[in-house]
Design a protein around this motif. Structure first.
Motif, PDB file in Angstrom:
ATOM      1  N   GLU A  35      45.445  -8.261  62.098  1.00  0.00           N
ATOM      2  CA  GLU A  35      45.922  -6.890  62.012  1.00  0.00           C
ATOM      3  C   GLU A  35      44.865  -5.955  61.426  1.00  0.00           C
ATOM      4  O   GLU A  35      44.671  -4.843  61.912  1.00  0.00           O
ATOM      5  CB  GLU A  35      47.188  -6.831  61.152  1.00  0.00           C
ATOM      6  CG  GLU A  35      48.385  -7.557  61.757  1.00  0.00           C
ATOM      7  CD  GLU A  35      49.562  -7.603  60.798  1.00  0.00           C
ATOM      8  OE1 GLU A  35      49.439  -7.057  59.680  1.00  0.00           O
ATOM      9  OE2 GLU A  35      50.596  -8.195  61.161  1.00  0.00           O
ATOM     10  N   ARG A  36      44.179  -6.404  60.387  1.00  0.00           N
ATOM     11  CA  ARG A  36      43.275  -5.510  59.647  1.00  0.00           C
ATOM     12  C   ARG A  36      41.820  -5.591  60.074  1.00  0.00           C
ATOM     13  O   ARG A  36      41.082  -4.614  59.951  1.00  0.00           O
ATOM     14  CB  ARG A  36      43.390  -5.809  58.143  1.00  0.00           C
ATOM     15  CG  ARG A  36      44.754  -5.465  57.582  1.00  0.00           C
ATOM     16  CD  ARG A  36      44.931  -5.936  56.158  1.00  0.00           C
ATOM     17  NE  ARG A  36      43.880  -5.495  55.264  1.00  0.00           N
ATOM     18  CZ  ARG A  36      43.845  -5.746  53.961  1.00  0.00           C
ATOM     19  NH1 ARG A  36      44.816  -6.455  53.398  1.00  0.00           N
ATOM     20  NH2 ARG A  36      42.856  -5.319  53.211  1.00  0.00           N
TER      21      ARG A  36
ATOM     22  N   GLN B  27      47.122 -14.021  60.253  1.00  0.00           N
ATOM     23  CA  GLN B  27      47.894 -12.866  60.737  1.00  0.00           C
ATOM     24  C   GLN B  27      47.375 -11.564  60.137  1.00  0.00           C
ATOM     25  O   GLN B  27      47.225 -10.558  60.844  1.00  0.00           O
ATOM     26  CB  GLN B  27      49.369 -13.060  60.384  1.00  0.00           C
ATOM     27  CG  GLN B  27      50.048 -14.162  61.180  1.00  0.00           C
ATOM     28  CD  GLN B  27      51.472 -14.414  60.725  1.00  0.00           C
ATOM     29  OE1 GLN B  27      51.821 -14.211  59.563  1.00  0.00           O
ATOM     30  NE2 GLN B  27      52.311 -14.872  61.637  1.00  0.00           N
TER      31      GLN B  27
ATOM     32  N   PRO C  18      40.431  -7.000  63.401  1.00  0.00           N
ATOM     33  CA  PRO C  18      40.554  -7.689  64.699  1.00  0.00           C
ATOM     34  C   PRO C  18      39.222  -8.082  65.331  1.00  0.00           C
ATOM     35  O   PRO C  18      39.202  -8.914  66.247  1.00  0.00           O
ATOM     36  CB  PRO C  18      41.299  -6.665  65.570  1.00  0.00           C
ATOM     37  CG  PRO C  18      40.987  -5.340  64.931  1.00  0.00           C
ATOM     38  CD  PRO C  18      40.906  -5.599  63.461  1.00  0.00           C
TER      39      PRO C  18
END
Length: 319
Positions: free
Chosen positions: A115-116, A111, A118
């Motif tokens: 988010e950081r 996850q 991609p």
């Protein structure tokens, strides 16, 4: 001979006939046939045996196929290296997680990376630490979380934390009521540990040798099977608290502290310096370190973090 011809040749070999290969490559079949004729003439050997069902490789064709596949794989890896030099890391990064940590760390890591970072394609490999160490040394992993990892060339590591090992017993076990157990006393009970050369067994055997204890224990390299053995009461398991959080939440196990002495191990985020995607590997390693630190800070992961300075420094082992 060029890369395009090798690509065509490999596709023909894997498809088994020209028409199917032409469809995959999206070129006209006569053009594909001419390319292979030119390749055979240039090399002066026959590469393909043509028959009613399609084509098969000659002995020399098989040799070219083996070499061509490796060449094309290297070309793809070079593309990843070039892409990884951009401002935004991208490409494929293979990450090894120990079985005892994967269940709790896998989802938060995936996850956080989504988010950081991609643009990074993550490949997660779960295995016992000893296997992950070997995979890293042989270039099958870019990044790994390792317990008491071996020092070897071409890796950098950031030591994250120290984790104490505990004894897991089924509910209602006498040791659960006792609240703790000495290192020597726990071997009065049937114990299950991963088999050698797993780091867990090495740590326990080294502790035992220093304290004149004979560590009799059955060997099992499957964490789910170890969990079933503990739940059934047939054996007690030694693991970090993080390994069996789900079972403890469901009331299936109790973690008993081991005292006098308390066995522990160090966890490090290790990065291969031979990675074909160095920027991507470094980015994944940083995200992993941040996720682990947050889980320890929140109390989800019971361990003692290294200082902020130590966490931020990657060290090269002595040669």
């Amino acid at each position: 001979m060029d890369i395009r011809q090798l690509k065509y040749f490999v596709q023909i070999a894997e498809s088994g006939n020209f028409s199917r290969a032409a469809e995959v490559l999206r070129i006209a079949q006569p053009s594909l046939s001419q390319q292979m004729k030119n390749l055979e003439e240039e090399l002066g050997v026959g590469l393909l045996l043509r028959h009613a069902r399609g084509v098969t490789l000659t002995e020399l064709g098989q040799q070219l196929y083996d070499h061509a596949r490796r060449i094309l794989q290297e070309v793809d890896r070079v593309k990843d290296v070039v892409r990884s030099s951009s401002l935004n890391p991208s490409g494929r990064v293979s990450v090894g997680l120990p079985t005892s940590a994967c269940r709790g760390l896998g989802l938060p890591l995936i996850q956080a990376l989504a988010e950081r970072q991609p643009n990074i394609s993550l490949h997660v490999v779960e295995a016992m630490t000893g296997y992950l160490d070997d995979f890293l040394q042989h270039g099958r992993l870019d990044v790994a979380l390792l317990y008491d990892h071996k020092a070897f060339e071409h890796v950098a590591w950031t030591e994250m934390m120290v984790e104490e090992l505990m004894l897991f017993v089924p509910p209602g076990h006498p040791l659960a009521e006792q609240g703790s157990v000495s290192f020597r006393e726990m071997f009065d009970w049937p114990i299950v540990l991963p088999g050698a050369p797993n780091v867990m067994r090495t740590v326990i055997e080294q502790f035992a040798a220093r304290h004149d204890v004979v560590p009799a224990a059955m060997a099992c390299d499957s964490l789910p099977t170890i969990a079933r053995l503990v739940r059934s009461g047939r054996a007690l398991g030694v693991m970090p608290h993080f390994a069996f959080m789900d079972e403890m939440e469901r009331g299936e196990m109790t973690a008993v502290p081991i005292l006098d002495p308390t066995p522990s191990w160090r966890l490090s985020v290790v990065v291969s310096q031979r990675s074909m995607n160095p920027r991507g590997s470094e980015a994944v390693a940083k995200v992993m370190a941040d996720v682990i630190a947050a889980m320890v800070d929140s109390g989800t992961w019971r361990a003692r973090l290294r200082t902020e300075k130590a966490r931020g420094e990657a060290r090269l082992p002595a040669r």
